[in-house]
Design an enzyme around this catalytic site. Sequence first.
Site, short mmCIF file in Angstrom:
data_model
loop_
_atom_site.label_atom_id
_atom_site.label_comp_id
_atom_site.label_asym_id
_atom_site.label_seq_id
_atom_site.Cartn_x
_atom_site.Cartn_y
_atom_site.Cartn_z
N GLN A 33 -49.24 -2.12 28.55
CA GLN A 33 -50.22 -1.10 28.12
C GLN A 33 -51.57 -1.64 27.66
OE1 GLN A 33 -50.78 2.39 24.74
NE2 GLN A 33 -48.73 1.61 25.04
N ASP B 253 -51.77 -1.44 21.18
CA ASP B 253 -51.98 -1.65 22.62
C ASP B 253 -53.31 -1.06 23.10
OD1 ASP B 253 -49.77 -3.11 23.27
OD2 ASP B 253 -48.52 -1.38 23.71
N GLY C 4 -61.05 8.70 3.24
CA GLY C 4 -62.45 8.57 2.86
C GLY C 4 -62.75 9.19 1.51
N GLY C 5 -64.01 9.54 1.29
CA GLY C 5 -64.44 10.02 -0.01
C GLY C 5 -64.24 11.51 -0.23
N GLU D 62 -46.57 -3.26 20.85
CA GLU D 62 -47.30 -2.29 20.04
C GLU D 62 -46.89 -2.25 18.56
OE1 GLU D 62 -49.75 0.27 20.64
OE2 GLU D 62 -49.48 0.49 18.50
N1 CAO Z 1 -46.42 -13.78 40.48
C1 CAO Z 1 -45.52 -14.64 39.96
N2 CAO Z 1 -45.24 -14.68 38.63
C2 CAO Z 1 -45.90 -13.82 37.84
C3 CAO Z 1 -46.85 -12.90 38.32
C4 CAO Z 1 -47.11 -12.91 39.72
N3 CAO Z 1 -47.98 -12.08 40.27
N4 CAO Z 1 -47.33 -12.17 37.30
C5 CAO Z 1 -46.69 -12.62 36.20
N5 CAO Z 1 -45.84 -13.60 36.51
C6 CAO Z 1 -44.97 -14.36 35.63
C7 CAO Z 1 -45.75 -15.12 34.59
O1 CAO Z 1 -46.33 -16.25 35.13
C8 CAO Z 1 -44.67 -15.39 33.57
O2 CAO Z 1 -43.94 -16.52 33.98
P1 CAO Z 1 -43.60 -17.78 33.02
O3 CAO Z 1 -43.06 -17.23 31.75
O4 CAO Z 1 -42.59 -18.53 33.83
O5 CAO Z 1 -44.84 -18.54 32.81
C9 CAO Z 1 -43.73 -14.20 33.72
O6 CAO Z 1 -44.16 -13.49 34.87
C10 CAO Z 1 -43.66 -13.23 32.59
O7 CAO Z 1 -44.91 -13.02 31.94
P2 CAO Z 1 -44.92 -12.58 30.40
O8 CAO Z 1 -44.29 -13.66 29.59
O9 CAO Z 1 -46.29 -12.20 30.04
O10 CAO Z 1 -44.02 -11.28 30.42
P3 CAO Z 1 -42.84 -10.84 29.42
O11 CAO Z 1 -42.29 -9.60 30.02
O12 CAO Z 1 -41.88 -11.91 29.12
O13 CAO Z 1 -43.60 -10.48 28.06
C11 CAO Z 1 -45.23 -9.33 26.70
C12 CAO Z 1 -44.30 -9.29 27.92
C13 CAO Z 1 -46.04 -8.06 26.69
C14 CAO Z 1 -44.40 -9.41 25.42
C15 CAO Z 1 -46.14 -10.56 26.80
O14 CAO Z 1 -46.79 -10.53 28.05
C16 CAO Z 1 -47.17 -10.65 25.69
O15 CAO Z 1 -46.87 -10.99 24.56
N6 CAO Z 1 -48.45 -10.40 26.03
C17 CAO Z 1 -49.54 -10.54 25.12
C18 CAO Z 1 -49.58 -9.43 24.12
C19 CAO Z 1 -49.63 -8.07 24.74
O16 CAO Z 1 -50.48 -7.75 25.54
N7 CAO Z 1 -48.72 -7.21 24.31
C20 CAO Z 1 -48.81 -5.80 24.63
C21 CAO Z 1 -47.93 -5.43 25.69
S1 CAO Z 1 -47.86 -3.68 25.73
O17 CAO Z 1 -46.88 -3.25 24.48
#
Ligand code: CAO
Length: 415
Positions: free
Chosen positions: A17, A168, A247-248, A139
Amino acid sequence: MGKALDGVRILDFTHVQSGPTCTQLLAWFGADVIKVERVGAGDITRDQLRDIPDADSLYFTMLNGNKRSVTIDTKHAQGKGVLERLIRDCDVLVENFAPGALERMGFSWERIQALNPRMIVASVKGFGPGPYEDCKVYENVAQCVGGAASTTGFDDGPPVVSGAQIGDSGTGLHLALGIVTALYQRVHTGRGQKVLAAMQDGVLNLCRVKLRDQQRLARTGVMKEYPQYPNASFGEAVPRAGNASGGGQPGWILKCRGWETDPNAYIYFIAQAPVWERICKLIGREEWIDHPDYATPNARLPRLKEIFGEIECWTMKRSKFEAMAVLNRYDIPCGPILSMKEIATDESLRASGTIVEVDHPVRGKYLTVGNPIKLSDSPTEVMRSPLLGEHTDEVLAEFGYSHDEILALRVAGAI
Ligand code: CAO
């Protein structure tokens, strides 16, 4: 008519998001947003919370309008080659991967700079530099660590998270501002830069009035506009203030006719000082106008509960919309508690383009929230979200790939 961000090309690595909110806004302003998704899978939200089998979820469709979707395996050697070409010719790379994921793909800031020194690299992360910078964040975690949860809810209950996605979508908004600011600075410097919006920081920014209150509390030990005053004690930290105004001008949520059965038959009422006399006349308490216990805002602070109780006797005799109509006639600030059902059918929100119906080839018609920011010279046309990989061939052709090269990349599993 042209669009404000015409000509800006965005390589969109965002998912879920926070990041998608940001890039959708930029797309509404006219940027060409190329969403890079995993081959065969795409953004995880495509199949989260589905309401129609096999159709992209509303979670996805409402956050990814006006974008193009390409699928690239960024861990595949040939996929990396495609990415390099895209990076060379785009203006902004936006990502909200877990910390370190972009580097693990082989695209560190230094590498991206070597490929394209004008590239702006914009990231959402859960935390900024510090002990938690490597943590994944969603979030509600952001709402908790940014100060929102501890200050939301009622004094006698646990911390509460808000339905507004301030962690988010709020951070996505912050990031979008950072990106257009960096684009503006690039006009003068010719260089790209890193833009970081940490979710904790974004939530705290939106909660800055509570940090204001923390300092007031530390200095004076009391905050007279809080419901705890005068009958309960304050601790060391800003307490939950229920529905008190931040607020106020004191405010509270009051019952309206039908509240016994309708969970949203309420109105937010602000006892604004300049219209105090009108409030007193309206509710039939003219004697409060000059009475020393009620005549001034300070005199009223210890009596807010009683005052809002009296006003509620008036609002309870009216529907929230009747109350709104009368109060506005007297210039008294107020707002009915609108349910999502009421918002979905609100004609003025449809007319202004804030609620928009779009047509999707698989799911059919759906409602989405349009651009909440209206530019007179850059009108927004809200378009549907792309299907997974819908634009892979089209985008690669634009970046110089021949039909045969695209076919070979597909056969190799790189796109
Ligand atoms: N081709 C191949 N691999 C891909 C890819 C693509 N097109 N796009 C993503 N990937 C891979 C990434 O390289 C990553 O691999 P590694 O862990 O091996 O390096 C993997 O997909 C997963 O990416 P991620 O760690 O970002 O995803 P997740 O589901 O484990 O975590 C989240 C999700 C949201 C917790 C994490 O991305 C995060 O903390 N983001 C930053 C904060 C944020 O934006 N949070 C809000 C999210 S909305 O509530």
